[in-house]
Design a protein around this motif. Structure first.
Motif, PDB file in Angstrom:
ATOM      1  N   UNK A 158      31.050  57.691  26.196  1.00  0.00           N
ATOM      2  CA  UNK A 158      30.242  58.436  27.071  1.00  0.00           C
ATOM      3  C   UNK A 158      31.188  58.950  28.219  1.00  0.00           C
ATOM      4  N   UNK A 159      30.872  60.415  28.760  1.00  0.00           N
ATOM      5  CA  UNK A 159      31.556  60.851  29.663  1.00  0.00           C
ATOM      6  C   UNK A 159      30.815  61.392  30.915  1.00  0.00           C
ATOM      7  N   UNK A 160      31.011  60.788  31.972  1.00  0.00           N
ATOM      8  CA  UNK A 160      30.375  61.069  33.184  1.00  0.00           C
ATOM      9  C   UNK A 160      30.877  62.352  33.868  1.00  0.00           C
ATOM     10  N   UNK A 161      29.951  63.364  34.200  1.00  0.00           N
ATOM     11  CA  UNK A 161      30.365  64.565  34.877  1.00  0.00           C
ATOM     12  C   UNK A 161      31.659  65.298  33.944  1.00  0.00           C
ATOM     13  N   UNK A 162      30.978  65.511  32.668  1.00  0.00           N
ATOM     14  CA  UNK A 162      31.880  66.374  31.951  1.00  0.00           C
ATOM     15  C   UNK A 162      32.146  67.830  32.202  1.00  0.00           C
ATOM     16  N   UNK A 163      33.396  68.388  31.653  1.00  0.00           N
ATOM     17  CA  UNK A 163      33.675  69.604  32.182  1.00  0.00           C
ATOM     18  C   UNK A 163      32.917  70.476  31.172  1.00  0.00           C
ATOM     19  N   UNK A 164      32.664  70.155  30.149  1.00  0.00           N
ATOM     20  CA  UNK A 164      31.879  71.267  29.028  1.00  0.00           C
ATOM     21  C   UNK A 164      30.614  70.468  28.530  1.00  0.00           C
ATOM     22  N   UNK A 218      40.364  65.620  27.374  1.00  0.00           N
ATOM     23  CA  UNK A 218      40.203  67.076  27.193  1.00  0.00           C
ATOM     24  C   UNK A 218      38.823  67.604  27.796  1.00  0.00           C
ATOM     25  N   UNK A 219      37.739  66.937  27.858  1.00  0.00           N
ATOM     26  CA  UNK A 219      36.528  67.118  28.424  1.00  0.00           C
ATOM     27  C   UNK A 219      35.676  66.567  29.463  1.00  0.00           C
ATOM     28  N   UNK A 220      36.407  65.365  30.108  1.00  0.00           N
ATOM     29  CA  UNK A 220      36.025  64.633  31.090  1.00  0.00           C
ATOM     30  C   UNK A 220      36.496  65.095  32.352  1.00  0.00           C
ATOM     31  N   UNK A 221      35.836  64.473  33.314  1.00  0.00           N
ATOM     32  CA  UNK A 221      35.122  63.465  33.649  1.00  0.00           C
ATOM     33  C   UNK A 221      35.517  62.130  33.691  1.00  0.00           C
ATOM     34  N   UNK A 222      34.773  61.367  33.816  1.00  0.00           N
ATOM     35  CA  UNK A 222      35.015  59.821  33.720  1.00  0.00           C
ATOM     36  C   UNK A 222      34.384  59.206  32.552  1.00  0.00           C
ATOM     37  N   UNK A 223      35.002  57.976  32.055  1.00  0.00           N
ATOM     38  CA  UNK A 223      34.475  57.365  31.130  1.00  0.00           C
ATOM     39  C   UNK A 223      33.380  56.264  31.701  1.00  0.00           C
ATOM     40  N   UNK A 224      32.169  56.393  31.214  1.00  0.00           N
ATOM     41  CA  UNK A 224      31.152  55.622  31.342  1.00  0.00           C
ATOM     42  C   UNK A 224      30.818  54.415  30.504  1.00  0.00           C
ATOM     43  N   UNK A 225      31.548  53.377  31.115  1.00  0.00           N
ATOM     44  CA  UNK A 225      31.372  52.184  30.078  1.00  0.00           C
ATOM     45  C   UNK A 225      32.704  52.208  29.233  1.00  0.00           C
TER      46      UNK A 225
END
Length: 198
Positions: free
Chosen positions: A45-51, A181-188
């Motif tokens: 799960x990616x918080x604030x994803x770029x895509x 590649x698409x994040x953000x930060x990992x959520x958990x």
């Protein structure tokens, strides 16, 4: 990493039905496999994803190597046009050891694509890559429904556990590359669930 294994009933964790019109020639269905049915899901799960999810799947489906760890798995398209994914396209997944895996695309949507394993694959079944947008986050998952492709594969996966650990490392590497590649930060933590039906 959060990793768990559960014992479940086969009916509850059966693979999705084959799509109408799917080319099932040379497919290794779970019924063709050996040993228990394993339903495995790898999730990040990616918080604030770029895509958005559809953009991620559009790029990954065009070339899975953008997130596949080349030292563990390289997708070589052997049927279909480069740069696009369609039902019926085929790949050979090159892996270390005697585990090259032929697969065919049997289903795709804007946010997912599903492979069937073909004759000679270490597994018999299906594997789906998918993404979704959820409350401002990107959820990326790989889920498989499979049994060992033959007795040798069963031995390597369930008795010696070698193939199982290679596979775990490969799919968690894909999740980490999606995050980069698409994040953000990992959520958990990365979430890996195996549901085993004897």
């Amino acid at each position: 990493m959060h990793r768990r294994e559960l014992e479940v009933s086969r009916d509850a964790d059966a693979p999705p039905p084959w799509p109408d019109g799917a080319d099932l020639s040379e497919v290794q269905d779970v019924a063709d496999g050996v040993g228990p049915l394993l339903r495995r899901r790898y999730r990040v799960v990616v918080r604030d994803p770029g895509r958005a999810a559809a953009e991620v799947i559009r790029e990954v489906s065009a070339d899975p190597n953008v997130v596949a760890p080349g030292t563990l798995a390289h997708f070589t398209k052997v049927r279909g046009d480069p740069g696009a994914l369609r039902a019926g396209d085929e790949f050979t997944v090159r892996m270390p050891g005697p585990w090259d895996g032929p697969v065919r695309v049997v289903h795709l949507t804007d946010t997912s694509f599903r492979f069937a394993t073909l004759d000679g694959h270490i597994e018999a079944g299906q594997i789906e890559w998918r993404a979704r947008d959820e409350d401002g986050r990107l959820v990326f998952e790989i889920e498989s429904w499979s049994r060992a492709g033959d007795r040798a594969s069963y031995l390597l996966h369930h008795r010696l556990r070698m193939a199982k650990e290679v596979q775990l490392h490969m799919w968690t590497s894909v999740l980490e590359r999606v995050l980069r590649r698409y994040g953000g930060r990992r959520d958990g933590p990365l979430d890996i669930e195996t549901r085993r039906a004897a």
